[in-house]
Design an enzyme around this catalytic site. Structure first.
Site, PDB file in Angstrom:
ATOM      1  N   CYS A  89       0.813  -1.229   0.000  1.00  0.00           N
ATOM      2  CA  CYS A  89       0.000   0.000   0.000  1.00  0.00           C
ATOM      3  C   CYS A  89       0.844   1.276   0.000  1.00  0.00           C
ATOM      4  CB  CYS A  89      -0.951   0.002   1.186  1.00  0.00           C
ATOM      5  SG  CYS A  89      -2.021  -1.442   1.272  1.00  0.00           S
ATOM      6  N   ASP A 111      -3.017  -3.577   7.039  1.00  0.00           N
ATOM      7  CA  ASP A 111      -4.198  -4.318   7.474  1.00  0.00           C
ATOM      8  C   ASP A 111      -4.272  -5.689   6.814  1.00  0.00           C
ATOM      9  OD1 ASP A 111      -4.656  -1.918   8.676  1.00  0.00           O
ATOM     10  OD2 ASP A 111      -6.718  -1.700   7.992  1.00  0.00           O
ATOM     11  N   ASP A 126      -4.869   1.932   5.013  1.00  0.00           N
ATOM     12  CA  ASP A 126      -6.117   2.470   5.558  1.00  0.00           C
ATOM     13  C   ASP A 126      -5.965   3.585   6.591  1.00  0.00           C
ATOM     14  OD1 ASP A 126      -6.938   0.362   4.059  1.00  0.00           O
ATOM     15  OD2 ASP A 126      -8.113  -0.616   5.609  1.00  0.00           O
ATOM     16  N   CYS A 167      -5.261  -1.653  -1.510  1.00  0.00           N
ATOM     17  CA  CYS A 167      -6.191  -2.703  -1.944  1.00  0.00           C
ATOM     18  C   CYS A 167      -7.231  -2.156  -2.929  1.00  0.00           C
ATOM     19  CB  CYS A 167      -6.865  -3.323  -0.747  1.00  0.00           C
ATOM     20  SG  CYS A 167      -5.700  -4.090   0.404  1.00  0.00           S
ATOM     21  N   SER A 199     -13.290  -4.837   7.695  1.00  0.00           N
ATOM     22  CA  SER A 199     -12.567  -4.342   6.536  1.00  0.00           C
ATOM     23  C   SER A 199     -13.558  -3.806   5.520  1.00  0.00           C
ATOM     24  CB  SER A 199     -11.762  -5.491   5.914  1.00  0.00           C
ATOM     25  OG  SER A 199     -11.359  -5.166   4.605  1.00  0.00           O
TER      26      SER A 199
END
Length: 557
Positions: free
Chosen positions: A52, A84, A126, A197, A473
């Site tokens: 990420c 995550d 995130d 993601c 999530s």
């Protein structure tokens, strides 16, 4: 009024008394000319642990080029990031939400300590996204956030994959539906390179929400991580922050109640992650903007789902970018009268201007016309009842059920629930209850993608409900209720639910209840005793002592 672009940094760079500070700067290559310019912090969340944020060093270099070209001196520094996708389903996932506070705190400390005149923050995974924005609001010098962009979709046979498919493949493998070779093939294909993601999971949800809020430049976060145009976007952000500095425009002038409502509408119209509730509440608190969980429900009732995105839909974030991106969603909302068009953004244009400038790819199928939505109302709802007097959140996209009544299957930690699904002990009609996973109880309010993915992969997604004082999530879909408050660890009603109790979740009535009398609930709660805290020292224990309810954004106080 004339703006002083070195209003803050002059305190450490100007005059004879600051010769020691200048000497320290010169030790690493800065010249007098550099120190006479505004000092611009570049807060990076780069890490080589997971895709990420892996590419953010490259983007930071381009941001700094843009700052220098526009007359500033960039100063890059780093902070933490938790992946995550890597920590999901393990005790390590407890650190994820906690990292949001650490990210915000650390950026604030570096910025205040070094008297930056302006800031650019780069985010990816995130919690880096809301964490960087929370810091920008606290510091309140001219600034913006650039999202590093989505990963490209993977491909396996005729399927386009995201990390969601891997979690569901685990459930399918454990249920005997696919082979070990097929599981490995999906694992090897799902994540083809750097970027966050690829569905409308939490990272893309929050990135698009912050474009709607105005603190990120519209259209620049949408660009996928490894698209060559991402470098151009980063350079433009460096140039843009200097415009904000020269005009004296700060984050608290951008982030308003109207902007928050625009952000919520954007989340709902794209079927985004329930984590947006936590993060937008947290940012609103930092900005001094009035916002409550009930605002999400009010806006959801009138906002249709327009974007056909994974985890429940057909398309990925890069495909949405090619279709027209978040600007096109904004244009749909504008024409329907659901956008506060006058809200300002860091580009210097209003959100209405950005929406009007949107381009739509011919024949695109990702973003529906307002007259033909995927759902007539938004992607989530707020429920209350004798199990959640302070409220909880249910995601409404990805299923058609509006009511579920069934026996409770109670677990005091995520691992036990996952084992039950894996062993085939969860049956159609059950309500899986996972408690002591809230902000204090976890601590850290773990996401439950391992469990929810296993439920879907086992073929139970249409027949089982799940409720938790933890969270989900953005890749979760199905009849899943999270953020139950008060949480079990503080004596919330969910703490006294027993196996076999009948739980009713009624979305139309916005209710979640256990079929027990008030007297029985009172009797059980009187006997309840809090468990021993899982951590007694360090950052985990500190967070558990300071964190607020999920209904307040799980912020530390």
């Amino acid at each position: 009024m004339k703006v002083d672009p070195k209003k803050h940094s002059r305190a450490i760079t100007a005059g004879p008394d600051r010769a020691p500070a200048r000497a320290m700067f010169k030790a690493i290559g800065f010249k007098d000319a550099d120190l006479e310019r505004p000092l611009i912090g570049v807060a990076n969340t780069w890490t080589e642990i997971g895709p990420c944020n892996y590419h953010l060093r490259r983007l930071a270099a381009k941001v700094k080029e843009g700052i220098r070209a526009a007359g500033g001196t960039p100063l890059e520094f780093n902070t933490v990031s938790i992946s995550d996708g890597i920590t999901m389903g393990s005790q390590g996932m407890k650190t994820s939400l906690i990292s949001r506070e650490v990210i915000a705190d650390s950026i604030e400390l570096v910025a205040r300590g070094n008297h930056f005149d302006a800031m650019v923050a780069l985010s990816g995974c995130d919690k880096t996204i809301p964490g960087t924005v929370m810091a920008l609001v606290r510091i309140n010098v001219p600034g913006l956030m650039l999202y590093g962009g989505s990963i490209m979709y993977g491909e396996h046979g005729a399927r386009r994959l995201t990390i969601q498919d891997v979690f569901e493949a685990v459930g399918a493998f454990n249920a005997g539906k696919i082979s070990a070779d097929e599981l490995r093939a999906i694992e090897n294909s799902a994540c083809p390179g750097p970027g966050a993601c690829g569905g409308q999971f939490t990272a893309n949800t929050m990135a698009t929400a912050f474009e709607m809020l105005g603190i990120s430049p519209m259209g620049l976060g949408d660009v996928p991580a490894m698209d060559p145009r991402k470098d151009e976007a980063a350079f433009e952000c460096g140039r843009l922050v200097m415009d904000l500095l020269n005009q004296g425009i700060t984050p608290r002038q951008i982030i308003s109640r109207k902007g928050m409502e625009n952000a919520i509408a954007g989340v709902l119209a794209t079927g985004g992650s329930t984590n947006a509730v936590l993060h937008l509440l947290a940012v609103a608190r930092e900005a001094g903007v009035r916002l409550s969980i009930d605002d999400f429900d009010k806006i959801s009732r009138k906002t249709p789902v327009l974007a056909d995105l994974k985890p429940w839909g057909r398309f990925t974030a890069p495909e949405m970018y090619r279709a027209g991106g978040m600007a096109l969603v904004a244009r749909r909302l504008l024409r329907a009268g659901l956008l506060h068009a006058s809200a300002m953004t860091v580009t210097g244009r209003t959100i209405g201007d950005e929406a009007k400038a949107a381009h739509e790819a011919p024949g695109q199928e990702v973003i529906r016309p307002f007259e033909n939505p995927l759902k007539p109302t938004g992607g989530m709802a707020i429920l209350r009842g004798n199990l959640a007097p302070e409220g909880c959140v249910i995601k409404l996209v990805g299923h058609e059920r509006m009511i579920h009544r069934g026996p409770a299957r109670v677990f005091n930690q995520e691992e036990d629930a996952f084992a039950a699904v894996k062993q085939g002990r969860i049956k159609p009609g059950d309500v899986v209850v996972i408690r002591y996973e809230g902000p204090k109880g976890g601590p850290g309010m773990r996401e439950m993608l391992g469990v929810t993915g296993a439920i879907v992969g086992a073929g139970l997604g249409e027949s089982v409900a799940l409720m938790t004082d933890g969270r989900f999530s953005g890749a979760t879909y199905g009849f899943m209720v999270g953020h139950v408050a008060p949480e079990a660890a503080v004596g919330g009603p969910v703490a006294v639910v027993k196996n076999g109790d009948t739980i009713v979740i009624d979305v139309k009535k916005r209710r979640i209840d256990v079929e027990l009398s008030a007297a029985e609930m009172k009797r059980r709660l009187a006997k309840w005793k809090p468990p021993k805290p899982p951590f007694t020292r360090g950052v985990m224990a500190k967070y558990a002592r300071l964190v607020s309810s999920a209904t307040e954004g799980a912020v530390t106080r």
